[in-house]
Design an enzyme around this catalytic site. Structure first.
Site, PDB file in Angstrom:
ATOM      1  N   THR A 124     -21.756  89.351 -35.989  1.00 27.96           N
ATOM      2  CA  THR A 124     -21.621  87.970 -35.525  1.00 27.96           C
ATOM      3  C   THR A 124     -22.948  87.415 -35.005  1.00 27.96           C
ATOM      4  O   THR A 124     -23.806  88.188 -34.531  1.00 27.96           O
ATOM      5  CB  THR A 124     -20.563  87.918 -34.393  1.00 27.96           C
ATOM      6  OG1 THR A 124     -20.668  86.685 -33.696  1.00 27.96           O
ATOM      7  CG2 THR A 124     -20.757  89.038 -33.376  1.00 27.96           C
ATOM      8  N   ASP A 125     -23.074  86.093 -35.042  1.00 29.71           N
ATOM      9  CA  ASP A 125     -24.280  85.457 -34.474  1.00 29.71           C
ATOM     10  C   ASP A 125     -24.350  85.636 -32.960  1.00 29.71           C
ATOM     11  O   ASP A 125     -25.405  85.442 -32.350  1.00 29.71           O
ATOM     12  CB  ASP A 125     -24.319  83.961 -34.839  1.00 29.71           C
ATOM     13  CG  ASP A 125     -23.142  83.144 -34.313  1.00 29.71           C
ATOM     14  OD1 ASP A 125     -22.193  83.722 -33.749  1.00 29.71           O
ATOM     15  OD2 ASP A 125     -23.168  81.906 -34.473  1.00 29.71           O
ATOM     16  N   GLU A 126     -23.210  86.031 -32.338  1.00 31.98           N
ATOM     17  CA  GLU A 126     -23.191  86.113 -30.875  1.00 31.98           C
ATOM     18  C   GLU A 126     -24.089  87.227 -30.346  1.00 31.98           C
ATOM     19  O   GLU A 126     -24.435  87.245 -29.173  1.00 31.98           O
ATOM     20  CB  GLU A 126     -21.748  86.293 -30.374  1.00 31.98           C
ATOM     21  CG  GLU A 126     -20.878  85.156 -30.856  1.00 31.98           C
ATOM     22  CD  GLU A 126     -19.555  84.998 -30.146  1.00 31.98           C
ATOM     23  OE1 GLU A 126     -19.433  85.409 -28.989  1.00 31.98           O
ATOM     24  OE2 GLU A 126     -18.642  84.445 -30.781  1.00 31.98           O
ATOM     25  N   TYR A 149     -17.702  91.104 -25.392  1.00 33.05           N
ATOM     26  CA  TYR A 149     -17.448  91.131 -26.843  1.00 33.05           C
ATOM     27  C   TYR A 149     -18.764  91.231 -27.615  1.00 33.05           C
ATOM     28  O   TYR A 149     -18.939  92.105 -28.471  1.00 33.05           O
ATOM     29  CB  TYR A 149     -16.685  89.858 -27.267  1.00 33.05           C
ATOM     30  CG  TYR A 149     -16.778  89.566 -28.755  1.00 33.05           C
ATOM     31  CD1 TYR A 149     -16.190  90.409 -29.695  1.00 33.05           C
ATOM     32  CD2 TYR A 149     -17.469  88.435 -29.230  1.00 33.05           C
ATOM     33  CE1 TYR A 149     -16.290  90.153 -31.060  1.00 33.05           C
ATOM     34  CE2 TYR A 149     -17.569  88.172 -30.592  1.00 33.05           C
ATOM     35  CZ  TYR A 149     -16.981  89.035 -31.502  1.00 33.05           C
ATOM     36  OH  TYR A 149     -17.080  88.790 -32.856  1.00 33.05           O
ATOM     37  N   LYS A 153     -20.299  94.241 -30.086  1.00 35.32           N
ATOM     38  CA  LYS A 153     -20.707  94.041 -31.484  1.00 35.32           C
ATOM     39  C   LYS A 153     -22.176  94.452 -31.652  1.00 35.32           C
ATOM     40  O   LYS A 153     -22.542  95.076 -32.652  1.00 35.32           O
ATOM     41  CB  LYS A 153     -20.505  92.576 -31.907  1.00 35.32           C
ATOM     42  CG  LYS A 153     -19.069  92.123 -31.996  1.00 35.32           C
ATOM     43  CD  LYS A 153     -18.246  92.859 -33.041  1.00 35.32           C
ATOM     44  CE  LYS A 153     -18.628  92.505 -34.462  1.00 35.32           C
ATOM     45  NZ  LYS A 153     -17.681  93.109 -35.441  1.00 35.32           N
TER      46      LYS A 153
HETATM   47  P1  NAD Z   1      -9.211  88.999 -35.853  1.00 36.31           P
HETATM   48  O1  NAD Z   1      -9.108  89.287 -34.390  1.00 36.31           O
HETATM   49  O2  NAD Z   1      -8.475  87.843 -36.428  1.00 36.31           O
HETATM   50  O3  NAD Z   1      -8.725  90.275 -36.686  1.00 36.31           O
HETATM   51  C1  NAD Z   1      -9.084  91.573 -36.327  1.00 36.31           C
HETATM   52  C2  NAD Z   1      -8.248  92.531 -37.177  1.00 36.31           C
HETATM   53  O4  NAD Z   1      -8.647  93.872 -36.841  1.00 36.31           O
HETATM   54  C3  NAD Z   1      -6.737  92.444 -36.892  1.00 36.31           C
HETATM   55  O5  NAD Z   1      -6.023  92.477 -38.107  1.00 36.31           O
HETATM   56  C4  NAD Z   1      -6.451  93.680 -36.054  1.00 36.31           C
HETATM   57  O6  NAD Z   1      -5.124  94.136 -36.208  1.00 36.31           O
HETATM   58  C5  NAD Z   1      -7.479  94.659 -36.602  1.00 36.31           C
HETATM   59  N1  NAD Z   1      -7.831  95.707 -35.630  1.00 36.31           N
HETATM   60  C6  NAD Z   1      -8.138  95.556 -34.316  1.00 36.31           C
HETATM   61  N2  NAD Z   1      -8.370  96.748 -33.759  1.00 36.31           N
HETATM   62  C7  NAD Z   1      -8.212  97.684 -34.732  1.00 36.31           C
HETATM   63  C8  NAD Z   1      -8.340  99.100 -34.772  1.00 36.31           C
HETATM   64  N3  NAD Z   1      -8.656  99.817 -33.680  1.00 36.31           N
HETATM   65  N4  NAD Z   1      -8.124  99.732 -35.952  1.00 36.31           N
HETATM   66  C9  NAD Z   1      -7.794  99.032 -37.072  1.00 36.31           C
HETATM   67  N5  NAD Z   1      -7.653  97.692 -37.078  1.00 36.31           N
HETATM   68  C10 NAD Z   1      -7.869  97.015 -35.928  1.00 36.31           C
HETATM   69  O7  NAD Z   1     -10.760  88.920 -36.137  1.00 36.31           O
HETATM   70  P2  NAD Z   1     -11.553  87.995 -37.170  1.00 36.31           P
HETATM   71  O8  NAD Z   1     -11.817  86.684 -36.541  1.00 36.31           O
HETATM   72  O9  NAD Z   1     -10.905  88.078 -38.492  1.00 36.31           O
HETATM   73  O10 NAD Z   1     -12.943  88.763 -37.217  1.00 36.31           O
HETATM   74  C11 NAD Z   1     -13.174  89.810 -38.166  1.00 36.31           C
HETATM   75  C12 NAD Z   1     -14.580  90.355 -37.966  1.00 36.31           C
HETATM   76  O11 NAD Z   1     -15.520  89.291 -38.123  1.00 36.31           O
HETATM   77  C13 NAD Z   1     -14.822  90.913 -36.572  1.00 36.31           C
HETATM   78  O12 NAD Z   1     -15.616  92.075 -36.705  1.00 36.31           O
HETATM   79  C14 NAD Z   1     -15.585  89.826 -35.848  1.00 36.31           C
HETATM   80  O13 NAD Z   1     -16.442  90.365 -34.873  1.00 36.31           O
HETATM   81  C15 NAD Z   1     -16.367  89.216 -37.000  1.00 36.31           C
HETATM   82  N6  NAD Z   1     -16.730  87.782 -36.849  1.00 36.31           N
HETATM   83  C16 NAD Z   1     -15.764  86.862 -36.534  1.00 36.31           C
HETATM   84  C17 NAD Z   1     -16.124  85.528 -36.453  1.00 36.31           C
HETATM   85  C18 NAD Z   1     -15.094  84.459 -36.156  1.00 36.31           C
HETATM   86  O14 NAD Z   1     -15.469  83.299 -35.978  1.00 36.31           O
HETATM   87  N7  NAD Z   1     -13.808  84.766 -36.125  1.00 36.31           N
HETATM   88  C19 NAD Z   1     -17.458  85.146 -36.660  1.00 36.31           C
HETATM   89  C20 NAD Z   1     -18.405  86.112 -36.984  1.00 36.31           C
HETATM   90  C21 NAD Z   1     -18.026  87.440 -37.079  1.00 36.31           C
HETATM   91  P1  TYD Z   2     -14.111  80.547 -29.474  1.00 38.63           P
HETATM   92  O1  TYD Z   2     -13.298  79.968 -30.566  1.00 38.63           O
HETATM   93  O2  TYD Z   2     -13.447  81.420 -28.468  1.00 38.63           O
HETATM   94  O3  TYD Z   2     -15.344  81.287 -30.167  1.00 38.63           O
HETATM   95  P2  TYD Z   2     -16.678  81.920 -29.487  1.00 38.63           P
HETATM   96  O4  TYD Z   2     -16.550  81.930 -28.010  1.00 38.63           O
HETATM   97  O5  TYD Z   2     -16.646  83.291 -30.057  1.00 38.63           O
HETATM   98  O6  TYD Z   2     -17.799  81.063 -29.967  1.00 38.63           O
HETATM   99  O7  TYD Z   2     -14.799  79.353 -28.697  1.00 38.63           O
HETATM  100  C1  TYD Z   2     -15.643  78.437 -29.362  1.00 38.63           C
HETATM  101  C2  TYD Z   2     -16.213  77.497 -28.329  1.00 38.63           C
HETATM  102  O8  TYD Z   2     -15.155  76.714 -27.776  1.00 38.63           O
HETATM  103  C3  TYD Z   2     -16.860  78.214 -27.147  1.00 38.63           C
HETATM  104  O9  TYD Z   2     -17.990  77.477 -26.715  1.00 38.63           O
HETATM  105  C4  TYD Z   2     -15.783  78.192 -26.081  1.00 38.63           C
HETATM  106  C5  TYD Z   2     -15.056  76.902 -26.370  1.00 38.63           C
HETATM  107  N1  TYD Z   2     -13.614  76.887 -26.031  1.00 38.63           N
HETATM  108  C6  TYD Z   2     -13.087  75.850 -25.258  1.00 38.63           C
HETATM  109  O10 TYD Z   2     -13.818  74.951 -24.810  1.00 38.63           O
HETATM  110  N2  TYD Z   2     -11.750  75.868 -24.975  1.00 38.63           N
HETATM  111  C7  TYD Z   2     -10.928  76.851 -25.430  1.00 38.63           C
HETATM  112  O11 TYD Z   2      -9.701  76.822 -25.114  1.00 38.63           O
HETATM  113  C8  TYD Z   2     -11.475  77.890 -26.236  1.00 38.63           C
HETATM  114  C9  TYD Z   2     -10.599  79.007 -26.764  1.00 38.63           C
HETATM  115  C10 TYD Z   2     -12.828  77.869 -26.523  1.00 38.63           C
END
Ligand code: NAD
Ligand code: TYD
Length: 342
Positions: A124-126, A149, A153
């Site tokens: 992630t970019d985070e 988090y 990562k």
């Molecule tokens: P999500 O929380 O929607 O899904 C996570 C999945 O992993 C779920 O299906 C969960 O059941 C499974 N999981 C959790 N713990 C587990 C374990 N111990 N063993 C097996 N499976 C397990 O997450 P997402 O948003 O789909 O993100 C997927 C990946 O992408 C993550 O690694 C996250 O860090 C990365 N990512 C997410 C975003 C975003 O905006 N959502 C952005 C950049 C990177």
């Molecule tokens: P989020 O979707 O949790 O992603 P991340 O924190 O991983 O970037 O949040 C996106 C942005 O929105 C972040 O700056 C936090 C803000 N946010 C709110 O203002 N209200 C909310 O209820 C949530 C969940 C996030």
């Protein structure tokens, strides 16, 4: 190609499997997922009965299970499984360290022993931390994670990197910006705002709402991963984003406009502790080396996303009621029965 996906019942993983099987009908997918609150087989829809798709319930920290799956000789591992929500990591980081750090180590170690030819680690970019206005992080930028988090990562990225440096383990790391789209659990900003607006509830914005994120429609992320999986260079890191940052307030107003709901639903609430002000990525590497660029703008992507949530009230209701966790109980009971029969 046989692909072992982890976390494929979650938001991005399920969109990736759907995209990948559509783009490569001969591919075989094994999906290892623990089905936490964020994962559910419904996210795969009809694909659950696709002949080239197999679901395995389990934990990425389970060494024996992971080793058994690696013995099935996948060509590639695509590792999505993670605890992914910043606010939950602030409440309690234990599962984040276990799944994100220990789980990643379990996977790379088993994959290394089985001489897997390619391992794509989804990050992630985070991990780059908060950036000043005008700045953007490229793949060489220092990692300065601020939330538990992001720290978990970054730690997993460092483990993957060390396996490349030490063993020439063929891993690639991708770092993507904030995704939005169908099947995202309604705790993240975009789906939470859509679901609250649908129910006439207030839309909580943390702090002044001027924190910036670079939003990408999930399908664009999946296309980028497809390119990385086939053409990415082992040992490399690839940033993935649209290079178009917007404030939280702007994106929430956008959602409300699309839904035809009033801005009076917005409620400013206490800020998130350690809230990163701004994420921004430099994506020149993936564009220059792999020819990828995003194709879905914010207007179109948000429109598609809002429509998906409007058309899936049952999914929202079950996700919010924690009903998908019942899959977890059901599958585990089945597995325990199978084990006791052996
Ligand atoms: P999500 O929380 O929607 O899904 C996570 C999945 O992993 C779920 O299906 C969960 O059941 C499974 N999981 C959790 N713990 C587990 C374990 N111990 N063993 C097996 N499976 C397990 O997450 P997402 O948003 O789909 O993100 C997927 C990946 O992408 C993550 O690694 C996250 O860090 C990365 N990512 C997410 C975003 C975003 O905006 N959502 C952005 C950049 C990177
Ligand atoms: P989020 O979707 O949790 O992603 P991340 O924190 O991983 O970037 O949040 C996106 C942005 O929105 C972040 O700056 C936090 C803000 N946010 C709110 O203002 N209200 C909310 O209820 C949530 C969940 C996030």
């Amino acid at each position: 190609m046989k692909v072992l996906v982890t976390g494929g019942a979650g938001f991005i993983g399920s969109n990736f499997i759907r995209y990948f099987l559509g783009a490569h009908p001969d591919a075989e997918i094994i999906n290892l997922d623990k089905l936490t609150y964020a994962g559910n087989p419904d996210n795969l829809g009809a694909l659950v009965s696709h002949v080239n798709y197999e679901f395995v319930l389990g934990d990425v920290c389970d060494t024996k299970l992971v080793e058994d799956l690696m013995q099935r000789d996948p060509d590639v591992v695509v590792h999505f499984a993670a605890e992914s929500h910043v606010d939950r990591s602030i409440e309690d980081a234990q599962e984040f360290v276990r799944t994100n750090v220990q789980g990643t180590h379990t996977l790379v170690e088993a994959a290394r022993r089985c001489r897997i030819e390619r391992f794509v680690h989804i990050s992630t970019d985070e991990v780059y931390g908060s950036l000043h206005l005008g700045e953007s992080a490229d793949e060489q930028s220092p990692l300065r994670p601020n939330s538990p988090y992001a720290a978990s990562k970054a730690a997993s990225d460092m483990i993957v990197r060390s396996y490349w440096m030490t063993y020439r383990f063929p891993a690639i790391i991708t770092r993507c910006s904030n995704n939005y789209g169908p099947n995202q659990f309604p705790e993240k900003l975009v789906p939470l705002m859509i679901c609250n607006a649908l129910e006439g509830k207030t839309l909580p914005i943390f702090g002044d709402g001027l924190n910036e994120r670079d939003w990408i429609y999930v399908e664009d992320h999946c296309r980028a991963l497809d390119a990385v999986l086939y053409w990415g260079r082992p040992g490399e890191v690839y940033n993935i984003a649209c290079e178009n940052t917007v404030t939280n307030l702007e994106i929430v107003r956008h959602v409300l406009r699309i839904m035809g709901r009033p801005e009076s639903l917005i409620e400013f609430v206490a800020d998130r502790p350690g809230h990163d002000r701004r994420y921004a990525l430099d994506t020149r590497r993936i564009t220059a080396d792999l020819g990828w660029s995003p194709s879905i703008g914010l207007e179109e992507g948000l429109g598609r996303t809002v429509n998906w949530y409007i058309q899936n009230p049952d999914w929202i209701r079950k996700a919010r009621a924690g009903e998908y966790l019942k899959y977890y109980d059901k599958f585990y009971r089945q597995r325990e029965r199978t084990l006791s029969d052996l």
